[in-house]
Design a protein around this motif. Structure first.
Motif, PDB file in Angstrom:
ATOM      1  N   PRO A 111       0.758  -1.129   0.043  1.00  0.00           N
ATOM      2  CA  PRO A 111      -0.010   0.023   0.050  1.00  0.00           C
ATOM      3  C   PRO A 111       0.798   1.218   0.047  1.00  0.00           C
ATOM      4  CG  PRO A 111       0.119  -1.239   2.104  1.00  0.00           C
ATOM      5  CD  PRO A 111       0.893  -1.952   1.244  1.00  0.00           C
ATOM      6  N   TRP A 112       2.039   1.145   0.283  1.00  0.00           N
ATOM      7  CA  TRP A 112       2.773   2.442   0.344  1.00  0.00           C
ATOM      8  C   TRP A 112       4.171   2.060  -0.455  1.00  0.00           C
ATOM      9  CZ3 TRP A 112       1.099   0.213   4.816  1.00  0.00           C
ATOM     10  CH2 TRP A 112       1.899  -0.821   5.323  1.00  0.00           C
ATOM     11  N   ALA A 113       3.928   1.612  -1.753  1.00  0.00           N
ATOM     12  CA  ALA A 113       5.199   1.420  -2.581  1.00  0.00           C
ATOM     13  C   ALA A 113       6.125   2.557  -2.948  1.00  0.00           C
ATOM     14  CB  ALA A 113       4.504   1.001  -3.805  1.00  0.00           C
ATOM     15  N   THR A 114       5.421   3.627  -2.951  1.00  0.00           N
ATOM     16  CA  THR A 114       6.071   5.051  -3.355  1.00  0.00           C
ATOM     17  C   THR A 114       7.239   5.515  -2.243  1.00  0.00           C
ATOM     18  OG1 THR A 114       4.325   6.359  -2.591  1.00  0.00           O
ATOM     19  CG2 THR A 114       4.399   5.801  -5.062  1.00  0.00           C
ATOM     20  N   SER A 115       6.803   4.989  -0.949  1.00  0.00           N
ATOM     21  CA  SER A 115       7.427   5.465   0.194  1.00  0.00           C
ATOM     22  C   SER A 115       8.658   4.605   0.589  1.00  0.00           C
ATOM     23  CB  SER A 115       6.701   5.604   1.396  1.00  0.00           C
ATOM     24  OG  SER A 115       5.935   4.608   1.810  1.00  0.00           O
ATOM     25  N   LEU A 116       8.813   3.304  -0.382  1.00  0.00           N
ATOM     26  CA  LEU A 116       9.900   2.279   0.061  1.00  0.00           C
ATOM     27  C   LEU A 116      10.939   3.011  -0.449  1.00  0.00           C
ATOM     28  CD1 LEU A 116       8.238  -0.847  -1.475  1.00  0.00           C
ATOM     29  CD2 LEU A 116       8.422  -0.393   1.020  1.00  0.00           C
ATOM     30  N   ALA A 139      10.402  -4.548  -0.751  1.00  0.00           N
ATOM     31  CA  ALA A 139      11.492  -4.039  -1.190  1.00  0.00           C
ATOM     32  C   ALA A 139      11.380  -3.155  -2.603  1.00  0.00           C
ATOM     33  CB  ALA A 139      12.752  -4.373  -0.991  1.00  0.00           C
ATOM     34  N   GLN A 140      12.025  -2.158  -2.933  1.00  0.00           N
ATOM     35  CA  GLN A 140      12.008  -1.555  -4.372  1.00  0.00           C
ATOM     36  C   GLN A 140      13.381  -1.815  -4.853  1.00  0.00           C
ATOM     37  OE1 GLN A 140      12.561   2.842  -6.009  1.00  0.00           O
ATOM     38  NE2 GLN A 140      11.167   2.741  -4.561  1.00  0.00           N
ATOM     39  N   ARG A 141      13.069  -2.553  -6.140  1.00  0.00           N
ATOM     40  CA  ARG A 141      14.335  -2.934  -6.837  1.00  0.00           C
ATOM     41  C   ARG A 141      14.419  -2.262  -8.343  1.00  0.00           C
ATOM     42  NH1 ARG A 141      15.563  -4.369  -2.639  1.00  0.00           N
ATOM     43  NH2 ARG A 141      15.997  -6.454  -1.799  1.00  0.00           N
ATOM     44  N   HIS A 142      15.532  -2.208  -8.709  1.00  0.00           N
ATOM     45  CA  HIS A 142      15.568  -1.576 -10.127  1.00  0.00           C
ATOM     46  C   HIS A 142      16.160  -2.873 -11.050  1.00  0.00           C
ATOM     47  CE1 HIS A 142      15.057   2.772  -9.204  1.00  0.00           C
ATOM     48  NE2 HIS A 142      15.630   2.374  -8.111  1.00  0.00           N
ATOM     49  N   VAL A 143      15.392  -3.054 -12.047  1.00  0.00           N
ATOM     50  CA  VAL A 143      15.590  -4.357 -12.686  1.00  0.00           C
ATOM     51  C   VAL A 143      16.097  -3.730 -14.253  1.00  0.00           C
ATOM     52  CG1 VAL A 143      14.673  -6.414 -13.749  1.00  0.00           C
ATOM     53  CG2 VAL A 143      14.149  -5.554 -11.630  1.00  0.00           C
ATOM     54  N   SER A 144      17.337  -4.174 -14.881  1.00  0.00           N
ATOM     55  CA  SER A 144      17.602  -3.737 -16.117  1.00  0.00           C
ATOM     56  C   SER A 144      17.073  -4.882 -17.043  1.00  0.00           C
ATOM     57  CB  SER A 144      19.241  -3.780 -16.099  1.00  0.00           C
ATOM     58  OG  SER A 144      19.648  -4.908 -15.831  1.00  0.00           O
ATOM     59  N   GLY A 145      17.125  -4.426 -18.101  1.00  0.00           N
ATOM     60  CA  GLY A 145      16.690  -5.599 -19.213  1.00  0.00           C
ATOM     61  C   GLY A 145      15.631  -5.076 -20.176  1.00  0.00           C
ATOM     62  N   PRO A 151      11.723   0.724 -12.127  1.00  0.00           N
ATOM     63  CA  PRO A 151      11.656   0.195 -10.725  1.00  0.00           C
ATOM     64  C   PRO A 151      10.359  -0.608 -10.367  1.00  0.00           C
ATOM     65  CG  PRO A 151      10.991   2.594 -10.695  1.00  0.00           C
ATOM     66  CD  PRO A 151      11.669   2.141 -12.327  1.00  0.00           C
ATOM     67  N   VAL A 152      10.504  -1.491  -9.902  1.00  0.00           N
ATOM     68  CA  VAL A 152       9.498  -2.546  -9.354  1.00  0.00           C
ATOM     69  C   VAL A 152       9.345  -2.921  -7.756  1.00  0.00           C
ATOM     70  CG1 VAL A 152       9.364  -3.926 -11.597  1.00  0.00           C
ATOM     71  CG2 VAL A 152      10.722  -4.631  -9.804  1.00  0.00           C
ATOM     72  N   VAL A 153       8.375  -3.285  -7.405  1.00  0.00           N
ATOM     73  CA  VAL A 153       8.257  -3.617  -5.836  1.00  0.00           C
ATOM     74  C   VAL A 153       8.050  -5.219  -5.954  1.00  0.00           C
ATOM     75  CG1 VAL A 153       6.744  -3.582  -3.867  1.00  0.00           C
ATOM     76  CG2 VAL A 153       6.790  -1.809  -5.431  1.00  0.00           C
ATOM     77  N   VAL A 154       8.961  -5.459  -4.879  1.00  0.00           N
ATOM     78  CA  VAL A 154       9.102  -7.148  -4.838  1.00  0.00           C
ATOM     79  C   VAL A 154       8.741  -7.572  -3.467  1.00  0.00           C
ATOM     80  CG1 VAL A 154      10.671  -9.376  -5.134  1.00  0.00           C
ATOM     81  CG2 VAL A 154      11.026  -7.432  -6.415  1.00  0.00           C
ATOM     82  N   GLN A 155       7.566  -8.261  -3.329  1.00  0.00           N
ATOM     83  CA  GLN A 155       7.226  -8.918  -1.916  1.00  0.00           C
ATOM     84  C   GLN A 155       7.471 -10.210  -1.744  1.00  0.00           C
ATOM     85  OE1 GLN A 155       3.316  -6.609  -3.411  1.00  0.00           O
ATOM     86  NE2 GLN A 155       3.008  -6.792  -1.096  1.00  0.00           N
ATOM     87  N   ALA A 156       7.666 -10.645  -0.685  1.00  0.00           N
ATOM     88  CA  ALA A 156       7.765 -11.850  -0.072  1.00  0.00           C
ATOM     89  C   ALA A 156       7.144 -12.100   1.203  1.00  0.00           C
ATOM     90  CB  ALA A 156       9.386 -12.382   0.061  1.00  0.00           C
TER      91      ALA A 156
END
Length: 459
Positions: A111-116, A139-145, A151-156
């Motif tokens: 719910p608060w992806a932009t504040s990560l 966590a916010q991750r920067h994925v190349s390719g 930037p994407v949000v990865v949740q576990a």
């Protein structure tokens, strides 16, 4: 309710009381240790789960980097990783606006992806997945390719239930504690049983009082003074009951005699066998004798009350002696006795009423045995360690064979009632004093009797 609880906790069975408080205290300790261990284990499991989620985030990010795509088979990748516990992790990859990219669509987007943090530091929170509470690391991750470093949000996520220790795990941790507690229960049970067995020994000793206070008892030393005291009271009470029983039997016999005499005198007067002028004085003497006996019986009752109270106050013996002399003055005058009072002022511990009874009985006895026109006196004498009251007369003295039993109830010399001297000794004993009779001699001849009441020890 409160009264019932107090009665149940503090009254009734001693075994129940001891077992309740000893085992109750042990149960509280075991419960406190169990709770503390459960909390410690929960902290360790929570930390381990958070670490697993951090590892899972790193693995998911590496999967995306390795495959150069977000549409990867993340569960298969996680299954191939050596880190323990990653197979139970649910994941989701979302765009920064929350759109699903990969993983489980049932897991809500952060719910608060932009504040990560842009540094990739994970944030942890709690969410629901199909009705199950989940611990989520995002966590916010920067994925190349293909997407050019978008930037994407990865949740576990993992179930919250895994953060709480299960009973098997808790049992393995607390098994030694429970074994020790079970052993303590056995020890407490046996100890309470042994303590109650000792108390039963004390009760057996009380059921059969021994001749000496310390014999017949092999219980705990802490109860020995109580048992000894109860045995002493038991013997004293039985002795008192036996004395009262004998006294009542003797009193009944003594009262029956004047009543029988009075009945005979009345019958003689009614039949006209004896003139009224002759029988009436005889009947008056009989009534006076019975009344005197009744008064002395009443004195014994008062004496027993004094003994049980045990309350002794300082009494002015000189004033008591003066009051008694004034009371018996008619008797002194009737026999024309020369009376002297040699007094010294001092106080003695006692009861004024019963002390007056003591002096009155001794003085009346002296007047009774003194010859008409003789001498009678009272001497109050104070020594260094001894206080004495002496009632003396010029009577014929006391036969040596009679002397030892004069203080027994109903053992009297000629003309006596038989209770006066017995009452005197009992009154004296209740006031920590003694009373003795001595023949006073001069030139080998008995010239009178001294009745000596003494407080304290002689030199």
């Amino acid at each position: 309710m409160r009264r019932w609880a107090a009665r149940w906790l503090f009254a009734g069975s001693l075994r129940r009381f001891l077992m309740l408080w000893l085992l109750g205290g042990l149960a509280l300790v075991v419960a406190a240790v169990t709770l503390w261990q459960a909390l410690q284990l929960q902290d360790r499991l929570a930390l381990a789960q958070d670490e697993q989620l951090a590892v899972a985030l790193a693995a998911l990010t590496q999967s995306v980097i390795d495959q150069r795509t977000l549409l990867i088979d993340a569960p298969a990748y996680l299954a191939a990783q050596p880190a323990e516990g990653l197979r139970r992790v649910t994941f989701r990859v979302s765009a920064m606006n929350g759109d699903w990219l990969a993983g489980d669509q049932g897991l809500p987007a952060c719910p608060w992806a932009t504040s990560l943090p842009g540094s990739g530091t994970p944030e942890r929170y709690v969410a629901q997945l199909r009705g199950t509470l989940m611990r989520v690391a995002a966590a916010q991750r920067h994925v190349s390719g293909e997407r050019g470093g978008t930037p994407v949000v990865v949740q576990a996520a993992a179930p919250m239930a895994e953060r709480w220790p299960g009973w098997p795990l808790l049992w393995d941790t607390l098994k030694p504690l429970y074994a020790a507690a079970a052993a303590m229960v056995v020890v407490v049970w046996m100890g309470v049983g042994m303590a109650l067995a000792w108390i039963n020994r004390a009760r057996a000793a009380l059921d059969q009082p021994a001749e000496t206070p310390s014999s017949g008892y092999d219980g705990p030393a802490e109860l020995a003074p109580l048992v000894e005291r109860v045995q002493v009271l038991y013997r004293a009470e039985h002795q008192w009951v036996d004395e009262q029983r004998r006294f009542l039997a003797d009193a009944s016999h003594q009262l029956r005699t004047p009543m029988a005499v009075l009945r005979t005198q009345l019958q003689a007067a009614m039949a006209g066998d004896t003139p009224a002028a002759e029988v009436l004085p005889q009947m008056l003497h009989t009534v006076d004798r019975a009344a005197g006996l009744a008064d002395q019986l009443l004195s014994l009752t008062k004496l027993e009350q004094l003994k049980r109270r045990g309350e002794l106050q300082p009494v002015d013996l000189r004033q008591v002696a003066r009051d008694v002399v004034l009371e018996v003055a008619p008797l002194i005058a009737a026999k024309r006795i020369d009376f002297t009072l040699d007094e010294a002022g001092f106080h003695v511990p006692g009861d004024a009423t019963m002390l007056g009874e003591l002096v009155r009985n001794l003085l009346a006895n002296a007047i009774h045995h003194a010859p008409a026109g003789g001498r009678v006196g009272i001497v109050l004498r104070q020594g260094a360690q001894r206080l004495e009251l002496i009632v003396w007369d010029e009577g014929p003295g006391i036969d040596d064979a009679v002397m030892p039993r004069l203080f027994h109830p109903f053992a009297a010399t000629r003309g006596g009632i038989g209770l006066g001297l017995s009452i005197c000794r009992q009154i004296a004993g209740s006031m920590d004093a003694s009373v003795e009779l001595y023949n006073r001699t001069e030139a080998g001849k008995v010239i009178g009797v001294d009745a000596v009441v003494a407080w304290g020890q002689g030199p």
